[in-house]
Design an enzyme around this catalytic site. Structure first.
Site, PDB file in Angstrom:
ATOM      1  N   ARG A  23       0.861  -1.172   0.000  1.00 33.71           N
ATOM      2  CA  ARG A  23       0.000   0.000   0.000  1.00 33.71           C
ATOM      3  C   ARG A  23       0.907   1.236   0.000  1.00 33.71           C
ATOM      4  O   ARG A  23       2.099   1.117   0.247  1.00 33.71           O
ATOM      5  CB  ARG A  23      -0.907  -0.045   1.224  1.00 33.71           C
ATOM      6  CG  ARG A  23      -1.725  -1.357   1.282  1.00 33.71           C
ATOM      7  CD  ARG A  23      -2.526  -1.459   2.557  1.00 33.71           C
ATOM      8  NE  ARG A  23      -3.628  -0.504   2.561  1.00 33.71           N
ATOM      9  CZ  ARG A  23      -4.805  -0.720   1.979  1.00 33.71           C
ATOM     10  NH1 ARG A  23      -5.023  -1.852   1.342  1.00 33.71           N
ATOM     11  NH2 ARG A  23      -5.762   0.171   2.038  1.00 33.71           N
ATOM     12  N   CYS A  39      17.842 -12.701  12.273  1.00 31.65           N
ATOM     13  CA  CYS A  39      18.104 -12.848  10.839  1.00 31.65           C
ATOM     14  C   CYS A  39      17.765 -14.259  10.390  1.00 31.65           C
ATOM     15  O   CYS A  39      18.341 -15.227  10.872  1.00 31.65           O
ATOM     16  CB  CYS A  39      19.568 -12.522  10.531  1.00 31.65           C
ATOM     17  SG  CYS A  39      20.007 -12.944   8.840  1.00 31.65           S
ATOM     18  N   CYS A  42      20.729 -16.675   9.264  1.00 31.02           N
ATOM     19  CA  CYS A  42      21.809 -17.091  10.163  1.00 31.02           C
ATOM     20  C   CYS A  42      21.588 -18.516  10.668  1.00 31.02           C
ATOM     21  O   CYS A  42      20.467 -19.021  10.670  1.00 31.02           O
ATOM     22  CB  CYS A  42      21.891 -16.130  11.349  1.00 31.02           C
ATOM     23  SG  CYS A  42      22.819 -14.624  10.990  1.00 31.02           S
ATOM     24  N   HIS A 111      26.879 -13.823   9.075  1.00 26.97           N
ATOM     25  CA  HIS A 111      26.026 -12.647   8.866  1.00 26.97           C
ATOM     26  C   HIS A 111      26.790 -11.437   8.328  1.00 26.97           C
ATOM     27  O   HIS A 111      26.236 -10.624   7.590  1.00 26.97           O
ATOM     28  CB  HIS A 111      25.344 -12.281  10.188  1.00 26.97           C
ATOM     29  CG  HIS A 111      24.297 -11.221  10.049  1.00 26.97           C
ATOM     30  ND1 HIS A 111      23.016 -11.502   9.631  1.00 26.97           N
ATOM     31  CD2 HIS A 111      24.339  -9.881  10.246  1.00 26.97           C
ATOM     32  CE1 HIS A 111      22.315 -10.387   9.586  1.00 26.97           C
ATOM     33  NE2 HIS A 111      23.087  -9.377   9.947  1.00 26.97           N
ATOM     34  N   SER A 159      17.365  -6.203   0.597  1.00 24.49           N
ATOM     35  CA  SER A 159      16.498  -5.908   1.734  1.00 24.49           C
ATOM     36  C   SER A 159      17.039  -6.530   3.018  1.00 24.49           C
ATOM     37  O   SER A 159      16.696  -6.111   4.108  1.00 24.49           O
ATOM     38  CB  SER A 159      15.074  -6.377   1.461  1.00 24.49           C
ATOM     39  OG  SER A 159      15.087  -7.722   1.042  1.00 24.49           O
ATOM     40  N   HIS A 162      22.411  -9.848   5.221  1.00 26.49           N
ATOM     41  CA  HIS A 162      23.087 -11.147   5.148  1.00 26.49           C
ATOM     42  C   HIS A 162      23.283 -11.544   3.666  1.00 26.49           C
ATOM     43  O   HIS A 162      22.315 -11.607   2.902  1.00 26.49           O
ATOM     44  CB  HIS A 162      22.229 -12.179   5.891  1.00 26.49           C
ATOM     45  CG  HIS A 162      22.935 -13.448   6.172  1.00 26.49           C
ATOM     46  ND1 HIS A 162      22.986 -14.022   7.428  1.00 26.49           N
ATOM     47  CD2 HIS A 162      23.643 -14.270   5.374  1.00 26.49           C
ATOM     48  CE1 HIS A 162      23.680 -15.142   7.369  1.00 26.49           C
ATOM     49  NE2 HIS A 162      24.092 -15.312   6.122  1.00 26.49           N
ATOM     50  N   HIS A 164      23.448 -12.774   0.126  1.00 26.44           N
ATOM     51  CA  HIS A 164      22.663 -13.760  -0.623  1.00 26.44           C
ATOM     52  C   HIS A 164      22.521 -13.328  -2.079  1.00 26.44           C
ATOM     53  O   HIS A 164      22.693 -12.166  -2.402  1.00 26.44           O
ATOM     54  CB  HIS A 164      21.275 -13.928   0.001  1.00 26.44           C
ATOM     55  CG  HIS A 164      20.415 -12.692  -0.066  1.00 26.44           C
ATOM     56  ND1 HIS A 164      20.586 -11.612   0.772  1.00 26.44           N
ATOM     57  CD2 HIS A 164      19.378 -12.356  -0.883  1.00 26.44           C
ATOM     58  CE1 HIS A 164      19.702 -10.677   0.481  1.00 26.44           C
ATOM     59  NE2 HIS A 164      18.956 -11.094  -0.527  1.00 26.44           N
ATOM     60  N   GLN A 166      19.956 -14.289  -5.710  1.00 26.89           N
ATOM     61  CA  GLN A 166      18.618 -14.780  -6.011  1.00 26.89           C
ATOM     62  C   GLN A 166      18.570 -15.404  -7.395  1.00 26.89           C
ATOM     63  O   GLN A 166      19.373 -15.064  -8.257  1.00 26.89           O
ATOM     64  CB  GLN A 166      17.604 -13.623  -5.973  1.00 26.89           C
ATOM     65  CG  GLN A 166      17.497 -12.962  -4.612  1.00 26.89           C
ATOM     66  CD  GLN A 166      16.461 -11.848  -4.623  1.00 26.89           C
ATOM     67  OE1 GLN A 166      15.276 -12.079  -4.859  1.00 26.89           O
ATOM     68  NE2 GLN A 166      16.910 -10.629  -4.369  1.00 26.89           N
ATOM     69  N   PHE A 316      15.937  11.780 -17.084  1.00 27.41           N
ATOM     70  CA  PHE A 316      16.417  11.631 -18.457  1.00 27.41           C
ATOM     71  C   PHE A 316      16.582  10.153 -18.835  1.00 27.41           C
ATOM     72  O   PHE A 316      16.130   9.711 -19.886  1.00 27.41           O
ATOM     73  CB  PHE A 316      17.749  12.391 -18.608  1.00 27.41           C
ATOM     74  CG  PHE A 316      18.310  12.348 -19.996  1.00 27.41           C
ATOM     75  CD1 PHE A 316      17.657  12.977 -21.056  1.00 27.41           C
ATOM     76  CD2 PHE A 316      19.500  11.687 -20.249  1.00 27.41           C
ATOM     77  CE1 PHE A 316      18.177  12.939 -22.339  1.00 27.41           C
ATOM     78  CE2 PHE A 316      20.027  11.641 -21.531  1.00 27.41           C
ATOM     79  CZ  PHE A 316      19.371  12.271 -22.577  1.00 27.41           C
TER      80      PHE A 316
HETATM   81 ZN   LIG Z   1      22.225 -13.287   9.187  1.00 30.15          ZN
END
Ligand SMILES: [Zn+2]
Ligand SMILES: [Zn+2]
Ligand SMILES: [Zn+2]
Length: 342
Positions: A23, A39, A42, A111, A159, A162, A164, A166, A316
Site C-alpha cells: 500500500r 536474521c 543465520c 552474517h 532488503s 546477510h 545472498h 537470487q 532523463f
Molecule cells: Zn544473518
C-alpha cells in the site's frame, strides 16, 4: 497470484507481483536493521525460512545448521512454481499467469561477510550451487529462462544485509536477454563467429579496458558502459552455457569473481552493486519454431555483468533509455587495475 503483463507500446513485459500487497505507505519505510538473533539467514534460524530446496552441508539433517550454502524459496516470491502457464489476449494487451521460480541462495552462514570477503573455497561452493540450481530448473519445460543475480547493499535493492543472491525463472525470455540472444544469433548467421569471442579478442588486443586477465577468464569495462565502473566477466574460451562448467573451471571462476568484487569493494569503498549471470536458456522445443536454438551453442557466450550503484536512475534515463556516464570506461579500468588486492 502474480501476472506477467505486456505493454504493446513500450514493448516490454512487467511482473505485477501482488504477493506483498504493498500500500502507499509501505514504500517509505526505513531500512530494517536485522539483528543476529532474528536474521532468518543465520545459523539456528533455519526454521524461520521456507523449507530448503538445496544445500551444501557436510553432515547433518536438512533445514538444520552446519550448512555452507543454502537455497530456499523466496518468502515473498515474484512468481510461483505451482500452476500452468496460461497466456491470453486482453484488449490489445497480453497477460500471462505468473508461473516461475524465485529462490534465495544464502551464500554463507556468516552474517557479516559479503561475497567479496568469502574464501576461494566458499565462493566455489556458491558457484557450484548456481550450477546445481540451473541444471535442476531447466528440467521444467514451463520455464524458458532463468537468471541468477545479486543485490549488494541497500542502494542496489538488498532488503537483508546477510549475503545472498537470487534466482528467478520465468515462462518467457525477458527483453534484455532476448535482445542479447537475437544479436548473437544474427551476428553468427552473418559471420559464423561468436560476437562475444570477437569482442573479447579485440579488447585483449587493445588492452585499455581490460581490468584483469586470468588464464581462462577476463574482467573488463564495456566500451559503451552506461554507468560508471560497470564491469563484465567473460570466460576467454567460447562456452554458451554456465551450467556446463566443470569443477576446475568453477574453481578458477571463483578466483576471477573474487578479484572483481574485491576491486569494486576497494576502489569504490564497498559501493552497492548488482550483478547478473547471463547464460544460455534451456533449449526446449518451441512449437512452430523448429531449429530455433540451432546455433545457440556457437553464437552465445555466457558472462557476468556487474553495475555498481553510484548514480541515480533519473528523469532523463527513465524517459529516454539514454544514459549519461560521468566516468569513462578507460579511466574506470585504470582505477580498478591499480587497486591493491591482497
Ligand atoms: Zn544473518
Ligand atoms: Zn564465444
Ligand atoms: Zn549480458
Amino acid at each position: 497470484m502474480s501476472e506477467l503483463r505486456w505493454d504493446p507500446l513500450k514493448q516490454h513485459w512487467v511482473i505485477i507481483a501482488t504477493e506483498r500487497g504493498r500500500r502507499p505507505r509501505d514504500f517509505h519505510t526505513e531500512e530494517e536493521t536485522v539483528s543476529m538473533t532474528s536474521c532468518p539467514f543465520c545459523y539456528g534460524n533455519e526454521d524461520k525460512t521456507p523449507v530448503e530446496i538445496f544445500a551444501i552441508r557436510p553432515s547433518g539433517m536438512p533445514n538444520a545448521a552446519n550448512w555452507r550454502v543454502r537455497v530456499i524459496p523466496n518468502k515473498y516470491p515474484a512468481l510461483r512454481v505451482e500452476g500452468e502457464v496460461k497466456s491470453r489476449g486482453y484488449g490489445l494487451y497480453d497477460v500471462m499467469s505468473g508461473i516461475g521460480a524465485h529462490e534465495v541462495i544464502i551464500e554463507t552462514p556468516d552474517h557479516d561477510r559479503s561475497l567479496a570477503d568469502l574464501s576461494h573455497a566458499e565462493i566455489t561452493d556458491v558457484l557450484t550451487t548456481y550450477r546445481a540450481r540451473y541444471l535442476d530448473l531447466r528440467k521444467d519445460f514451463r520455464l524458458r529462462y532463468m537468471v541468477i543475480f545479486k543485490n549488494h547493499g541497500q542502494r542496489a535493492g538488498a532488503s537483508l544485509q546477510h549475503s545472498h543472491s537470487q534466482l528467478i525463472a520465468v515462462p518467457l525470455i525477458p527483453p534484455v536477454a532476448s535482445t542479447e540472444l537475437g544479436v548473437a544469433k544474427d551476428y553468427f548467421k552473418a559471420k559464423e563467429r561468436c560476437i562475444f569471442c570477437d569482442l573479447i579478442d579485440f579488447e585483449l588486443n587493445v588492452g585499455e579496458r581490460v581490468v584483469k586477465e586470468f588464464a581462462n577468464f577476463v574482467t573488463l569495462t564495456p566500451y559503451a558502459s552506461s554507468s560508471p565502473f560497470e564491469l563484465r566477466l567473460y570466460p576467454k574460451r567460447h562456452n554458451h552455457d554456465f551450467a556446463l562448467m566443470n569443477d576446475a573451471q568453477l574453481s578458477e571462476l571463483a578466483v576471477a569473481l573474487k578479484d572483481m568484487l574485491m576491486r569494486v569493494k576497494n576502489v569504490l569503498r564497498d559501493a552497492a552493486y548488482n550483478f547478473i549471470l547471463h547464460t544460455a536458456p534451456p533449449m526446449h522445443h518451441r512449437p512452430g519454431k523448429p531449429g530455433y536454438w540451432s546455433s545457440l551453442e556457437h553464437d552465445y557466450h555466457w558472462h557476468i555483468e556487474l553495475v555498481p550503484r553510484l548514480t541515480q536512475f533519473a528523469g532523463f534515463e527513465w524517459g529516454t533509455g539514454f544514459f549519461i556516464n560521468p566516468t569513462s570506461p578507460e579511466d574506470a579500468a585504470g582505477f580498478l587495475r591499480e587497486a591493491e588486492i591482497p
